[in-house]
Design a protein around this motif. Structure first.
Motif, PDB file in Angstrom:
ATOM      1  N   LEU A  72      -8.287  22.521  28.199  1.00 14.32           N
ATOM      2  CA  LEU A  72      -7.390  23.415  28.926  1.00 14.32           C
ATOM      3  C   LEU A  72      -7.410  24.819  28.337  1.00 14.32           C
ATOM      4  O   LEU A  72      -7.206  25.807  29.051  1.00 14.32           O
ATOM      5  N   SER A  73      -7.673  24.916  27.033  1.00 14.14           N
ATOM      6  CA  SER A  73      -7.684  26.204  26.342  1.00 14.14           C
ATOM      7  C   SER A  73      -9.087  26.711  26.049  1.00 14.14           C
ATOM      8  O   SER A  73      -9.254  27.675  25.289  1.00 14.14           O
ATOM      9  N   ASN A  74     -10.114  26.083  26.634  1.00 14.34           N
ATOM     10  CA  ASN A  74     -11.507  26.482  26.408  1.00 14.34           C
ATOM     11  C   ASN A  74     -11.898  26.463  24.931  1.00 14.34           C
ATOM     12  O   ASN A  74     -12.726  27.264  24.488  1.00 14.34           O
ATOM     13  N   PRO A 287      -0.110  33.225  27.835  1.00 15.80           N
ATOM     14  CA  PRO A 287      -1.123  32.177  27.630  1.00 15.80           C
ATOM     15  C   PRO A 287      -1.763  31.804  28.954  1.00 15.80           C
ATOM     16  O   PRO A 287      -1.126  31.861  30.015  1.00 15.80           O
ATOM     17  N   LEU A 288      -3.022  31.428  28.890  1.00  7.79           N
ATOM     18  CA  LEU A 288      -3.785  31.047  30.071  1.00  7.79           C
ATOM     19  C   LEU A 288      -4.437  29.704  29.809  1.00  7.79           C
ATOM     20  O   LEU A 288      -5.031  29.493  28.743  1.00  7.79           O
ATOM     21  N   PRO A 296      -6.199  28.132  37.401  1.00 10.65           N
ATOM     22  CA  PRO A 296      -5.536  28.816  36.277  1.00 10.65           C
ATOM     23  C   PRO A 296      -4.044  28.500  36.230  1.00 10.65           C
ATOM     24  O   PRO A 296      -3.367  28.444  37.254  1.00 10.65           O
ATOM     25  N   CYS A 297      -3.543  28.300  35.014  1.00  8.96           N
ATOM     26  CA  CYS A 297      -2.127  28.010  34.786  1.00  8.96           C
ATOM     27  C   CYS A 297      -1.598  28.958  33.714  1.00  8.96           C
ATOM     28  O   CYS A 297      -2.333  29.396  32.835  1.00  8.96           O
ATOM     29  N   SER A 298      -0.303  29.254  33.785  1.00 11.39           N
ATOM     30  CA  SER A 298       0.328  30.096  32.778  1.00 11.39           C
ATOM     31  C   SER A 298       1.810  29.742  32.710  1.00 11.39           C
ATOM     32  O   SER A 298       2.216  28.667  33.154  1.00 11.39           O
ATOM     33  N   ARG A 413      -6.011  34.434  27.715  1.00 13.22           N
ATOM     34  CA  ARG A 413      -4.810  35.222  27.944  1.00 13.22           C
ATOM     35  C   ARG A 413      -4.859  35.828  29.344  1.00 13.22           C
ATOM     36  O   ARG A 413      -5.937  36.129  29.873  1.00 13.22           O
ATOM     37  N   MET A 414      -3.705  35.998  29.928  1.00 16.06           N
ATOM     38  CA  MET A 414      -3.579  36.644  31.229  1.00 16.06           C
ATOM     39  C   MET A 414      -2.578  37.785  31.087  1.00 16.06           C
ATOM     40  O   MET A 414      -1.494  37.595  30.525  1.00 16.06           O
TER      41      MET A 414
END
Length: 420
Positions: A72-74, A287-288, A296-298, A413-414
């Motif tokens: 989820l966080s690459n 956070p992305l 994409p989620c945040s 990050r977004m």
């Protein structure tokens, strides 16, 4: 989904998030990592799963969840290590097998992904494996300028830009963070594409959609060209452009995560920047997380409630957010029960949020839709079961109009800010 601020405010929201996290933990009386994961408290959940591994290094569930959290966080090294361990311990773990394949796909390492995709037993995975096995050159090979800024052709119904397929003349494409690279049947025929596989792609306007999958030699956006990429096309009718013509397709996150991408709504342009490999140092913004291959989620908030997990699907026409009636009532959104509508056979109602925020980006009195119940086609809450963690809403097109939103999939990050 096309088918279908100030510093004080920011700090107050952050403080509320910390307080709520403590209250949630006290209320639960437990640090069960599965419960923490479901709440979207990923750092606490991972800490709990790692504690389980110290007690039992062969805990396959803990390995699977740590691997999923890393994906989820690459964080690819950790994702690969733990997902591979989970699959070795439980060879029938289809979800971990598919996520391990996705770990390789996101790094453009298609060769090791192919056998994993073929093991899941899922038709879509088998079809994608066939496509990946036919890419003979360097996949997702990027060339051209270090950065390009392409003006929006339209802002509504959603942003669109011009791009060219296989060296053809520029055509108009919708931008949608919930899209991969999707062409119309006409554009696929014009580009001379050959279907390597077909798969069912869901229902649009009560009609089943068949997706045709193939390989695209070239996709050019402004001064940047991408070669050897998977592509899909179908005959579903898209919303027309303002002049009544049809877009050649849509593209989104599978393109976006190869760049530092800005959808500059206020400045009416798409900006793609080629970023060099560098340490994943911390950076500003929200956070992305990336669920599935393109969701994409945040963290976002409704009313005066602390931030919770949300999705970011910019393709919602005429709407700023999507949620359910139950969540709308819980979070104090005004639900207009006098004007019901229907979407995918589910009754929905207009809603108004007196306040909605993504970090420092705060909108007041924005309108959206609330579904009578959760259904799989609903971005945000409808995907909670699919992703395994709770989502309160989807932030979409109308929310972003005063801003520029930047997706940094290297630092995860977004940022949502004024025009870039």
């Amino acid at each position: 989904m096309i088918f279908n601020t100030d510093r004080r405010t920011f700090l107050r929201g952050a403080a509320a998030l910390v307080a709520a996290a403590g209250a949630d933990l006290a209320a639960s009386g437990s640090e069960d990592p599965d419960a923490l994961f479901k709440q979207g408290r990923f750092t606490d959940a991972e800490r709990g799963y790692r504690r389980r591994l110290r007690e039992d290094p062969r805990d396959a569930h803990a390995h699977a969840r740590i691997g999923y959290l890393a994906l989820l966080s690459n964080r690819f090294d950790a994702a690969e290590a733990h997902l591979a361990k989970a699959v070795a311990l439980v060879p029938g773990d289809v979800a971990s097998t598919q996520r391990l394949a996705e770990c390789f796909v996101r790094q453009d390492r298609l060769a090791p992904a192919v056998p994993l995709l073929r093991r899941t037993g899922r038709p879509r995975d088998e079809a994608f494996a066939k496509v990946c096995s036919h890419i003979t050159g360097t996949p997702w090979k990027v060339s051209g300028a270090r950065a390009t800024r392409v003006p929006f052709h339209t802002l509504d119904p959603v942003p669109s830009v011009e791009a060219s397929v296989n060296g053809g003349r520029p055509q108009k494409f919708y931008l949608d963070t919930y899209a991969t690279l999707d062409l119309s049947m006409e554009e696929a025929k014009r580009a001379g594409l050959r279907a390597l596989a077909t798969v069912e792609g869901g229902i649009v306007d009560a009609h089943p959609v068949v997706l045709h999958l193939g390989v695209l030699d070239s996709f050019r956006i402004g001064d940047i060209e991408i070669r050897n990429i998977p592509v899909q096309w179908n005959d579903a009718q898209r919303p027309p452009l303002p002049d009544g013509s049809q877009a050649a397709g849509a593209f989104g996150t599978t393109i976006f995560y190869h760049f530092l991408t800005t959808m500059d709504y206020a400045g009416r342009a798409l900006v793609l920047r080629r970023t060099p490999a560098a340490p994943r140092e911390a950076s500003a913004g929200l956070p992305l997380w990336l669920a599935g291959d393109h969701f994409p989620c945040s963290l976002g908030s409704l009313g005066d409630h602390p931030p919770r997990m949300v999705t970011v699907d910019t393709g919602g026409i005429g709407s700023a957010l999507d949620t359910t009636v139950a969540i709308a009532e819980e979070y104090g959104l005004a639900v207009d029960y006098d004007h019901p509508r229907e979407r995918f056979g589910i009754k929905t109602y207009p809603v108004t949020a007196s306040r909605a925020a993504l970090g420092r980006a705060v909108r007041h009195d924005i309108r959206g839709n609330a579904a009578e119940k959760v259904f799989p086609g609903l971005p945000g809450p409808g995907q909670s079961a699919q992703f395994g963690f709770d989502l309160i809403a989807n932030f979409t097109h109308e929310f972003f109009k005063p801003y520029a939103v930047t997706f940094d999939y290297r630092r995860m990050r977004m940022t949502v800010s004024g025009s870039s």
